[in-house]
Write an enzyme that holds these catalytic residues in place. Structure first.
Site, PDB file in Angstrom:
ATOM      1  N   ASP A 296       0.787  -1.247   0.000  1.00  0.00           N
ATOM      2  CA  ASP A 296       0.000   0.000   0.000  1.00  0.00           C
ATOM      3  C   ASP A 296       0.819   1.297   0.000  1.00  0.00           C
ATOM      4  O   ASP A 296       0.246   2.369   0.149  1.00  0.00           O
ATOM      5  CB  ASP A 296      -0.955   0.057   1.208  1.00  0.00           C
ATOM      6  CG  ASP A 296      -2.292  -0.592   0.889  1.00  0.00           C
ATOM      7  OD1 ASP A 296      -2.487  -0.964  -0.288  1.00  0.00           O
ATOM      8  OD2 ASP A 296      -3.120  -0.712   1.788  1.00  0.00           O
TER       9      ASP A 296
ATOM     10  N   LYS B 102       3.155   1.478  -4.990  1.00  0.00           N
ATOM     11  CA  LYS B 102       3.976   0.969  -6.094  1.00  0.00           C
ATOM     12  C   LYS B 102       3.223   0.936  -7.418  1.00  0.00           C
ATOM     13  O   LYS B 102       3.727   1.377  -8.451  1.00  0.00           O
ATOM     14  CB  LYS B 102       4.477  -0.451  -5.767  1.00  0.00           C
ATOM     15  CG  LYS B 102       5.314  -0.524  -4.518  1.00  0.00           C
ATOM     16  CD  LYS B 102       5.695  -1.947  -4.157  1.00  0.00           C
ATOM     17  CE  LYS B 102       4.522  -2.810  -3.707  1.00  0.00           C
ATOM     18  NZ  LYS B 102       3.894  -2.340  -2.448  1.00  0.00           N
ATOM     19  N   THR B 103       2.013   0.409  -7.381  1.00  0.00           N
ATOM     20  CA  THR B 103       1.251   0.256  -8.618  1.00  0.00           C
ATOM     21  C   THR B 103       0.795   1.622  -9.139  1.00  0.00           C
ATOM     22  O   THR B 103       0.856   1.899 -10.336  1.00  0.00           O
ATOM     23  CB  THR B 103       0.054  -0.690  -8.391  1.00  0.00           C
ATOM     24  OG1 THR B 103       0.554  -1.911  -7.836  1.00  0.00           O
ATOM     25  CG2 THR B 103      -0.665  -1.000  -9.692  1.00  0.00           C
TER      26      THR B 103
ATOM     27  N   HIS C  98       2.729  -7.527  -0.520  1.00  0.00           N
ATOM     28  CA  HIS C  98       2.349  -8.430   0.551  1.00  0.00           C
ATOM     29  C   HIS C  98       3.382  -9.533   0.771  1.00  0.00           C
ATOM     30  O   HIS C  98       3.954 -10.070  -0.167  1.00  0.00           O
ATOM     31  CB  HIS C  98       0.988  -9.034   0.217  1.00  0.00           C
ATOM     32  CG  HIS C  98       0.362  -9.714   1.384  1.00  0.00           C
ATOM     33  ND1 HIS C  98       0.645 -11.012   1.703  1.00  0.00           N
ATOM     34  CD2 HIS C  98      -0.500  -9.265   2.313  1.00  0.00           C
ATOM     35  CE1 HIS C  98      -0.028 -11.331   2.802  1.00  0.00           C
ATOM     36  NE2 HIS C  98      -0.729 -10.284   3.179  1.00  0.00           N
TER      37      HIS C  98
HETATM   38  N1  LIG Z   1      -2.271  10.552  -1.131  1.00  0.00           N
HETATM   39  C1  LIG Z   1      -1.710   9.641  -1.896  1.00  0.00           C
HETATM   40  N2  LIG Z   1      -2.182   8.391  -1.934  1.00  0.00           N
HETATM   41  C2  LIG Z   1      -1.587   7.493  -2.740  1.00  0.00           C
HETATM   42  C3  LIG Z   1      -0.448   7.829  -3.532  1.00  0.00           C
HETATM   43  N3  LIG Z   1      -0.068   6.732  -4.218  1.00  0.00           N
HETATM   44  C4  LIG Z   1      -0.918   5.760  -3.887  1.00  0.00           C
HETATM   45  N4  LIG Z   1      -1.834   6.190  -2.993  1.00  0.00           N
HETATM   46  C5  LIG Z   1      -2.929   5.406  -2.422  1.00  0.00           C
HETATM   47  O1  LIG Z   1      -2.390   4.361  -1.624  1.00  0.00           O
HETATM   48  C6  LIG Z   1      -3.148   3.165  -1.789  1.00  0.00           C
HETATM   49  C7  LIG Z   1      -2.256   2.044  -2.235  1.00  0.00           C
HETATM   50  O2  LIG Z   1      -1.751   2.308  -3.532  1.00  0.00           O
HETATM   51  P1  LIG Z   1      -1.186   1.151  -4.471  1.00  0.00           P
HETATM   52  O3  LIG Z   1      -0.579   1.809  -5.643  1.00  0.00           O
HETATM   53  O4  LIG Z   1      -2.205   0.106  -4.709  1.00  0.00           O
HETATM   54  O5  LIG Z   1      -0.077   0.563  -3.509  1.00  0.00           O
HETATM   55  P2  LIG Z   1       0.859  -0.722  -3.756  1.00  0.00           P
HETATM   56  O6  LIG Z   1       2.158  -0.419  -3.100  1.00  0.00           O
HETATM   57  O7  LIG Z   1       0.889  -1.084  -5.192  1.00  0.00           O
HETATM   58  O8  LIG Z   1       0.099  -1.820  -2.930  1.00  0.00           O
HETATM   59  P3  LIG Z   1       0.287  -3.423  -2.990  1.00  0.00           P
HETATM   60  O9  LIG Z   1       0.523  -3.814  -4.415  1.00  0.00           O
HETATM   61  O10 LIG Z   1      -0.975  -3.974  -2.437  1.00  0.00           O
HETATM   62  O11 LIG Z   1       1.468  -3.698  -2.119  1.00  0.00           O
HETATM   63  C8  LIG Z   1      -4.257   3.519  -2.787  1.00  0.00           C
HETATM   64  O12 LIG Z   1      -5.397   3.836  -2.061  1.00  0.00           O
HETATM   65  C9  LIG Z   1      -3.710   4.697  -3.510  1.00  0.00           C
HETATM   66  O13 LIG Z   1      -4.681   5.528  -4.058  1.00  0.00           O
HETATM   67  C10 LIG Z   1       0.031   9.188  -3.454  1.00  0.00           C
HETATM   68  O14 LIG Z   1       0.998   9.579  -4.108  1.00  0.00           O
HETATM   69  N5  LIG Z   1      -0.637  10.027  -2.625  1.00  0.00           N
HETATM   70 MG   LIG Z   2       0.408  -2.932  -6.118  1.00  0.00          MG
END
Ligand SMILES: Nc1nc2c(ncn2[C@@H]2O[C@H](COP(=O)(O)OP(=O)(O)OP(=O)(O)O)[C@@H](O)[C@H]2O)c(=O)[nH]1
Ligand SMILES: [Mg+2]
Length: 393
Positions: free
Chosen positions: A22, A25-26, A85
């Site tokens: 979270d 990354k994505t 994860h």
């Molecule tokens: N305020 C804010 N929220 C963000 C930002 N980037 C991501 N988020 C939020 O953080 C949450 C997780 O974002 P993801 O891109 O799914 O994170 P991840 O690291 O890919 O997560 P996993 O693949 O599950 O490990 C989402 O609700 C996004 O909208 C950012 O730059 N600013």
């Molecule tokens: Mg992701």
């Protein structure tokens, strides 16, 4: 078929996002493709395309790593978005094994979390020599006193990198917002430009072993109806052309490459560092699996025994709370393979979390091994060790 052939105009590098669940990354991956699409040379890949690779949805195959491609002014990149994860660390390990550099995503709101530390450690272990930090969600901690908090997070990240041998003082740390950049906010699209500049300049072009015999660890196997079995993965060394003879180690198959593609574009010759799909003549779908190795015939001799130096992860890093001893039988993740192995700690007898030890290993089946090869040790869904092969046999 009227697909446009891949033309190699820029050096190609493999990069990826890693970091705690979270932390964004994505979202950041999608933002990078969006910013570069606006520059012209790349295609925007939206969040839900990255988070759910089409093969995964359509075929029920566990891929767990999404590949996208993009180009900066000076380079062509294949980018893997690694799930955060802990259950998916094994995919990070096998994907990271081929990375020329990584973008460590750390949420400025949360700072370093256990998987941040675990991923840095594993990256070091599998030979990722260069990390650029994206201090993400900077939009959410933008004002007043909160920059003090971001400064502290930056300090903490630099310390973590230094502790893992990355020279944290010189690593670029760029404050970004993947989310706001995706929304088109110019201040934050500029932050993505700055991040990409840091990647372009800080991650050097790696040495490619083009003269060595061809070797590709199989990441995935697909069937193309009417054409045959396709294996995908990143070429570890050498080159391959349509018409070349290859063998599949693990499957005891020798055949000919009848098609070659990268990101859906046909190519005449692929080389070390390229992510490719190889169409193999006359190979049944179920003869080849993830973990097998495609290589120039006779070029590698697989083995079961090796010696290694292994770091046993501490509980803080997601590892065990108790020691391991001779007779312990975990899973070894070597390239894309997942093989059970018996460990022998010799006179040391036990290894506690946090220890670095030497051990002899006997694997349940033969795989190609060589000194310097990195691997991870896993047990019940978590990473308990990270090691390097020191001697084979
Ligand atoms: N305020 C804010 N929220 C963000 C930002 N980037 C991501 N988020 C939020 O953080 C949450 C997780 O974002 P993801 O891109 O799914 O994170 P991840 O690291 O890919 O997560 P996993 O693949 O599950 O490990 C989402 O609700 C996004 O909208 C950012 O730059 N600013
Ligand atoms: Mg992701």
């Amino acid at each position: 078929m009227s697909k446009t052939a891949y033309v190699r105009t820029k050096p190609h590098l493999n990069i990826g996002t890693m970091g705690h669940v979270d932390h964004g990354k994505t979202t950041l991956t999608a933002a990078i493709t969006k910013v570069l699409a606006e520059r012209g040379a790349s295609t925007f890949v939206p969040f839900d395309r990255i988070d759910r690779a089409p093969e995964e949805a359509a075929r029920g195959i566990t891929i767990n790593i999404a590949h996208v491609e993009y180009e900066t002014d000076t380079r062509h990149y294949a980018h893997v978005d690694m799930p955060g994860h802990a259950d998916y660390v094994k995919n990070m390990v096998t994907g990271a094994a081929q990375l020329d550099g990584a973008i460590l995503v750390v949420s400025a709101l949360d700072g370093i979390m256990p998987q941040t530390a675990e991923h840095v450690l594993l990256a070091r272990q599998v030979g990722v020599d260069h990390i650029v930090v994206a201090l993400n969600k900077a939009d959410a901690v933008d004002d007043g006193e909160d920059t003090v908090l971001t400064d502290l997070v930056e300090l903490e990240v630099r310390e973590l990198l230094t502790a893992n041998g990355y020279g944290g003082d010189s690593v670029p740390v760029v404050r970004v917002s993947g989310l706001k950049a995706l929304e088109g906010d110019p201040r934050w699209t500029a932050s993505i430009d700055a991040l990409l500049d840091a990647v372009d300049t800080y991650v050097p072009m790696p040495e490619r072993y083009l003269d060595a015999p061809f070797l590709l660890p199989v990441e995935n196997v697909l069937t193309i109806t009417g054409r045959g079995t396709v294996v995908t993965g990143a070429i570890e060394r050498g080159t391959v052309r349509v018409g070349d003879r290859i063998e599949v180690l693990g499957a005891a198959v020798e055949t000919v490459v009848t098609g070659l593609e990268t990101f859906g574009k046909p190519m005449e010759e692929a080389q070390a560092g390229d992510s490719v799909a190889l169409l193999l003549r006359g190979v049944p779908r179920d003869a080849v699996r993830r973990g097998h190795i495609v290589a120039a015939p006779g070029s590698v001799v697989p083995s079961r025994r090796f010696s290694a130096q292994v770091y046993v992860l501490s509980a803080r890093e997601g590892g065990r709370t108790t020691a391991v001893s001779t007779g312990y039988r975990p899973q070894f993740y070597i390239r894309t393979a997942d093989v059970v192995g018996d460990i022998d700690l010799g006179e040391t007898e036990i290894a506690r979390p946090g220890d670095t030890v030497t051990m002899s290993v006997e694997l349940g089946r033969e795989v190609p091994l060589e000194p310097g090869l990195g691997f991870a040790i896993r047990e019940g869904g978590r990473t308990v060790g990270a090691g390097t092969v020191t001697e084979v046999g």
